[in-house]
Enzyme design. Structure first.
Site, short mmCIF file in Angstrom:
data_model
loop_
_atom_site.label_atom_id
_atom_site.label_comp_id
_atom_site.label_asym_id
_atom_site.label_seq_id
_atom_site.Cartn_x
_atom_site.Cartn_y
_atom_site.Cartn_z
N GLY A 161 -2.94 4.40 -3.26
CA GLY A 161 -2.40 3.64 -4.37
C GLY A 161 -1.50 2.53 -3.89
N PRO B 93 0.84 -1.20 0.00
CA PRO B 93 0.00 0.00 0.00
C PRO B 93 0.87 1.25 0.00
CG PRO B 93 -0.67 -1.53 1.74
CD PRO B 93 0.63 -2.03 1.20
N LYS B 94 0.39 2.30 -0.67
CA LYS B 94 1.09 3.59 -0.67
C LYS B 94 0.49 4.44 0.45
CE LYS B 94 2.42 7.56 -3.44
NZ LYS B 94 2.03 8.50 -2.37
N TRP B 95 1.23 4.58 1.54
CA TRP B 95 0.74 5.28 2.72
C TRP B 95 0.76 6.79 2.51
CZ3 TRP B 95 -1.55 2.51 6.40
CH2 TRP B 95 -1.31 1.13 6.38
#
Length: 359
Positions: free
Chosen positions: A184, A31-33
């Site tokens: 994203g 996951p894009k944090w």
């Protein structure tokens, strides 16, 4: 500090791609944090939180310093993200509020909106420098710090990001995790070492479009040309809220925009929907407040009559505004400003952040 990897370290970066790439036998998907990128250094009781621009976060997150001493090995360097959770999802507004000059305010916010550190890469542990090790090895070593039995993982403030090598699962994550504020995916080749300040990873972000009102612009730092367009949407009560900006124009286009916008410039702030920006009335988001990041930088704007509509592309919303700078697509002369409301925005289905981290 006496570590094999010492601050400052510029974090490894990612370049944007449009779709989730298929598995080629080497890729990891995460996951894009949506938080503050941070490289964490711990040597015993000494902890340093380094930011991407090398301005330390250490003084702003005292609760994380205590958690790091309690939950991580004595000597370790980890790349990750500082985030704040509100309810079931990430809250970037609360995270921004944590950057405050007053020590008393810092201590209060540490109690009211405590932060988490999401770990996603291991650069060093003990006397071992892992920078040249492949990511597949660094990920395995990082995961071992969070195995059941190494403290109560569910109660940690330092958490491990989920990762998968299954591209079908990654595509599913890309769709469902957005409801928890994840914007994203990050895709990492498993065979590469850690390369500071190099764009050797990939990021895939959501993109949507919206028709919004242009109600002002800020001048560019280089002179009297357009720096950014100020964008607004109407709520159900008919208030025009400032929801973000569109920027990234060429210098030639910035000059052209001054001419295009000139007929709409107004000096009658009493009639402008954001004319009271200095007072920041409750219940309406307005431009013009002093930025906590830039100190005394002038964020005033050139007001325009709210008669122009533009289509912009954006990735996701943070509350009632665009999280990042929007991208100009085209003027919409066929739309009326009053038709540009929040109702047009696509809202992702909610998803529980705890369920993501439980993976």
């Amino acid at each position: 500090m006496d570590l094999p990897v010492l601050p400052p370290i510029s974090p490894m970066l990612a370049k944007s791609i449009k779709t989730v790439p298929p598995q080629d036998g080497t890729l990891y998907y995460e996951p894009k944090w949506d938080g503050f990128r941070c490289v964490l250094f711990r040597d015993g009781d000494e902890v340093h939180l380094g930011s991407r621009n090398e301005r330390p976060f250490t003084r702003y997150f005292p609760e994380l310093l205590n958690a790091i001493r309690r939950e991580l090995p004595e000597r370790v360097v980890i790349d990750g993200e500082i985030v704040i959770k509100r309810g079931r999802e990430l809250d970037f507004d609360s995270l921004q509020n944590r950057i405050h000059p007053a020590e008393s305010r810092v201590r209060l916010l540490a109690q009211e909106t405590p932060a988490w550190f999401i770990a996603f890469d291991l650069l060093a542990v003990g006397d071992e420098d892992l920078m040249d090790a492949p990511f597949s090895e660094r990920r395995a070593r990082l995961r071992s710090l969070f195995e059941p039995g190494v403290g109560d993982v569910a109660d940690r403030s330092v958490r491990l990001t989920p990762a998968t090598t299954n591209d079908e699962q990654a595509a599913e994550w890309f769709e469902i995790f957005e409801g928890a504020g994840i914007d994203g995916l990050v895709v990492k080749p498993g065979h590469i070492g850690y390369m500071p300040d190099k764009r050797v990873m990939f990021k895939v972000k959501h993109e949507r479009t919206a028709d919004v009102v242009v109600a002002g612009y800020r001048q560019h730092k280089s002179g009297p040309v357009v720096g950014s367009l100020l964008l607004g949407l109407y709520d159900e009560a008919g208030l025009l809220h400032h929801i973000g900006v569109a920027a990234a124009f060429s210098m030639a286009r910035r000059a052209e925009l001054v001419t295009e916008l000139a007929p709409y410039v107004t000096t009658d702030l009493a009639e402008h929907p954001w004319g009271a920006w200095a007072e920041q009335p409750v219940g309406q988001r307005l431009p013009g407040a002093v930025s906590r990041w830039t100190g005394k930088k002038d964020l005033s704007f050139v007001p325009l009559r709210p008669e122009l509509v533009v289509e912009v592309a954006y990735d996701h919303m943070e509350g009632d505004r665009f999280r990042h700078t929007a991208r100009f697509r085209r003027w919409r002369t066929d739309r009326t400003p009053e038709s540009c409301t929040y109702e047009q925005l696509e809202r992702p289905l909610g998803y529980d952040l705890d369920a993501i981290l439980a993976r």
